[in-house]
Design an enzyme around this catalytic site. Structure first.
Site, PDB file in Angstrom:
ATOM      1  N   SER A 141       0.599  -1.060  -0.107  1.00  0.00           N
ATOM      2  CA  SER A 141      -0.106  -0.080  -0.031  1.00  0.00           C
ATOM      3  C   SER A 141       0.702   1.282   0.029  1.00  0.00           C
ATOM      4  CB  SER A 141      -0.823  -0.018   1.143  1.00  0.00           C
ATOM      5  OG  SER A 141      -1.615   1.110   1.090  1.00  0.00           O
ATOM      6  N   TYR A 154      -2.022   0.069  10.644  1.00  0.00           N
ATOM      7  CA  TYR A 154      -2.373  -0.630   9.554  1.00  0.00           C
ATOM      8  C   TYR A 154      -0.801  -0.249   8.630  1.00  0.00           C
ATOM      9  CZ  TYR A 154      -4.091  -0.915   4.537  1.00  0.00           C
ATOM     10  OH  TYR A 154      -4.236  -1.245   3.233  1.00  0.00           O
TER      11      TYR A 154
HETATM   12  N1  LIG Z   1      -8.897  -0.360  -1.099  1.00  0.00           N
HETATM   13  C1  LIG Z   1      -7.680   0.388  -0.949  1.00  0.00           C
HETATM   14  O1  LIG Z   1      -7.876   1.464  -0.857  1.00  0.00           O
HETATM   15  C2  LIG Z   1      -6.263  -0.417  -0.856  1.00  0.00           C
HETATM   16  C3  LIG Z   1      -5.357   0.615  -0.771  1.00  0.00           C
HETATM   17  C4  LIG Z   1      -3.942   0.009  -0.582  1.00  0.00           C
HETATM   18  C5  LIG Z   1      -3.685  -1.607  -0.469  1.00  0.00           C
HETATM   19  N2  LIG Z   1      -5.174  -2.130  -0.288  1.00  0.00           N
HETATM   20  C6  LIG Z   1      -4.927  -3.483   0.036  1.00  0.00           C
HETATM   21  O2  LIG Z   1      -5.326  -4.332  -1.017  1.00  0.00           O
HETATM   22  C7  LIG Z   1      -5.539  -5.615  -0.415  1.00  0.00           C
HETATM   23  C8  LIG Z   1      -6.832  -6.087  -1.126  1.00  0.00           C
HETATM   24  O3  LIG Z   1      -8.082  -5.244  -0.557  1.00  0.00           O
HETATM   25  P1  LIG Z   1      -9.164  -4.585  -1.149  1.00  0.00           P
HETATM   26  O4  LIG Z   1      -8.950  -3.235  -1.279  1.00  0.00           O
HETATM   27  O5  LIG Z   1      -9.222  -5.249  -2.603  1.00  0.00           O
HETATM   28  O6  LIG Z   1     -10.755  -4.756  -0.110  1.00  0.00           O
HETATM   29  P2  LIG Z   1     -11.559  -5.965  -0.109  1.00  0.00           P
HETATM   30  O7  LIG Z   1     -12.549  -5.828  -1.190  1.00  0.00           O
HETATM   31  O8  LIG Z   1     -12.004  -5.706   1.224  1.00  0.00           O
HETATM   32  O9  LIG Z   1     -10.835  -7.365  -0.235  1.00  0.00           O
HETATM   33  C9  LIG Z   1     -10.277  -7.899   1.003  1.00  0.00           C
HETATM   34  C10 LIG Z   1      -9.841  -9.445   0.732  1.00  0.00           C
HETATM   35  O10 LIG Z   1      -9.266  -9.848   1.541  1.00  0.00           O
HETATM   36  C11 LIG Z   1      -9.934 -11.102   2.096  1.00  0.00           C
HETATM   37  N3  LIG Z   1      -9.599 -11.337   3.519  1.00  0.00           N
HETATM   38  C12 LIG Z   1      -9.924 -10.717   4.609  1.00  0.00           C
HETATM   39  N4  LIG Z   1      -9.548 -11.302   5.797  1.00  0.00           N
HETATM   40  C13 LIG Z   1      -9.221 -12.552   5.248  1.00  0.00           C
HETATM   41  C14 LIG Z   1      -8.738 -13.734   5.847  1.00  0.00           C
HETATM   42  N5  LIG Z   1      -8.567 -13.629   7.380  1.00  0.00           N
HETATM   43  N6  LIG Z   1      -8.467 -14.721   5.429  1.00  0.00           N
HETATM   44  C15 LIG Z   1      -8.642 -14.861   3.892  1.00  0.00           C
HETATM   45  N7  LIG Z   1      -8.906 -13.814   3.428  1.00  0.00           N
HETATM   46  C16 LIG Z   1      -9.076 -12.698   3.858  1.00  0.00           C
HETATM   47  C17 LIG Z   1     -11.266 -10.737   1.991  1.00  0.00           C
HETATM   48  O11 LIG Z   1     -11.897 -11.858   1.792  1.00  0.00           O
HETATM   49  P3  LIG Z   1     -12.885 -12.696   2.944  1.00  0.00           P
HETATM   50  O12 LIG Z   1     -13.626 -11.412   3.596  1.00  0.00           O
HETATM   51  O13 LIG Z   1     -13.979 -13.316   1.752  1.00  0.00           O
HETATM   52  O14 LIG Z   1     -12.195 -13.564   3.522  1.00  0.00           O
HETATM   53  C18 LIG Z   1     -11.118 -10.129   0.592  1.00  0.00           C
HETATM   54  O15 LIG Z   1     -11.308 -10.808  -0.368  1.00  0.00           O
HETATM   55  C19 LIG Z   1      -5.386  -5.474   0.944  1.00  0.00           C
HETATM   56  O16 LIG Z   1      -4.194  -6.330   1.262  1.00  0.00           O
HETATM   57  C20 LIG Z   1      -5.527  -4.083   1.236  1.00  0.00           C
HETATM   58  O17 LIG Z   1      -4.878  -3.666   2.340  1.00  0.00           O
HETATM   59  C21 LIG Z   1      -6.207  -1.615  -0.617  1.00  0.00           C
END
Ligand SMILES: NC(=O)c1ccc[n+]([C@@H]2O[C@H](COP(=O)([O-])OP(=O)(O)OC[C@H]3O[C@@H](n4cnc5c(N)ncnc54)[C@H](OP(=O)(O)O)[C@@H]3O)[C@@H](O)[C@H]2O)c1
Length: 246
Positions: A141, A154
């Site tokens: 991130s 975080y």
């Molecule tokens: N959105 C942003 O602004 C942003 C910015 C920078 C980095 N990121 C990073 O991008 C990555 C993906 O996030 P996203 O933005 O796509 O959000 P998201 O739509 O909430 O996706 C998060 C994913 O992680 C899974 N997850 C959460 N806890 C888990 C666990 N204990 N075991 C297995 N899977 C788990 C969730 O699936 P389940 O709930 O079905 O398990 C979901 O598929 C994350 O690492 C996040 O920190 C996001």
């Protein structure tokens, strides 16, 4: 081998960046192995990918459980015969200021964002050593580079992941294993829903919806990194939506 026919394991594939990456990679001919806790969402995605002519399989996986991460990675080998790429993408972001003492949420962020990534590395390395190479990608991130009030824990997990992945790169370059982090700024996904502090949650969601990147913008960066020839190791892609200042 470029993307076509590569076997790619993706954690956090049930929504957001993971789901978009699964679709983009499968559309380019990769065989994708999808893990997350919500099995129903994974099943829908597998159906969608297959209807579009792609190849996918899913296994409900909680990345905080080492044996479940191992089972997901092993499924790639038992079902598709090999493991070319592990994409550690699962993550949670229940941000809040430290004085609120949401200690359970600190624990969860450390367990999912750091230990989940380490369990993925532990599952993939022996297979990649045996195969003579591979690629490990982790979603980091901008918060792995910059800390703000209310993102202390975080950002701490994302700084840690950046460090771990750079150590991995240095150690494993001699084993023909490529390591990369993709570091997005704000992306419109379901990530805001992990925030329990209502005001922070509302403002985060507002930013995501009004000017955030789309999940597919990040998936494009992942596709680019995987699609490079084997001698090119893209180590990091940092991408922000244009209006994002910090
Ligand atoms: N959105 C942003 O602004 C942003 C910015 C920078 C980095 N990121 C990073 O991008 C990555 C993906 O996030 P996203 O933005 O796509 O959000 P998201 O739509 O909430 O996706 C998060 C994913 O992680 C899974 N997850 C959460 N806890 C888990 C666990 N204990 N075991 C297995 N899977 C788990 C969730 O699936 P389940 O709930 O079905 O398990 C979901 O598929 C994350 O690492 C996040 O920190 C996001």
């Amino acid at each position: 081998m470029m993307i076509k026919d590569k076997v790619v394991v993706i954690t956090g594939a049930s929504s957001g960046i993971g789901a978009a990456s699964a679709k983009a990679l499968a559309a380019k001919g990769a065989q994708v192995v999808l893990g997350a806790r919500r099995g129903d969402r994974l099943d829908q995605l597998v159906t969608e990918i297959k209807q579009a002519g792609g190849q996918a399989i899913a296994l409900p996986t909680d990345v905080t459980k080492r044996e479940q991460v191992q089972a997901l990675v092993d499924l790639a080998v038992s079902h598709f015969g090999r493991l070319d790429v592990l994409y550690n993408n699962a993550g949670v972001m229940p941000i809040s200021e430290l004085h609120l003492l949401k200690v359970n949420e600190w624990d969860t962020m450390i367990d999912v964002n750091i230990k989940g990534v380490l369990y993925g590395i532990a599952a993939a390395l022996p297979i990649m050593h045996q195969q003579g190479g591979g690629q490990i990608i982790t979603t980091d991130s901008v918060a792995g580079h910059v800390v703000h009030a209310n993102t202390a824990v975080y950002a701490g997990t994302k700084f840690a992941v950046r460090t771990i992945m750079e150590g991995l790169r240095q150690e494993e370059s001699k084993h023909n294993i490529r390591a990369m982090i993709v570091s997005p700024g704000v992306v419109e996904t379901e990530l805001y829903s992990t925030i329990t502090d209502q005001q922070t949650r509302d403002s985060t969601y507002h930013n995501q919806r009004t000017w955030g990147l789309k999940a597919n913008d990040v998936a494009n960066a992942v596709v680019y990194a995987i699609d490079q020839p084997a001698n090119v190791n893209i180590n990091e892609i940092l991408l922000r939506p244009t209006p994002q200042e910090h």
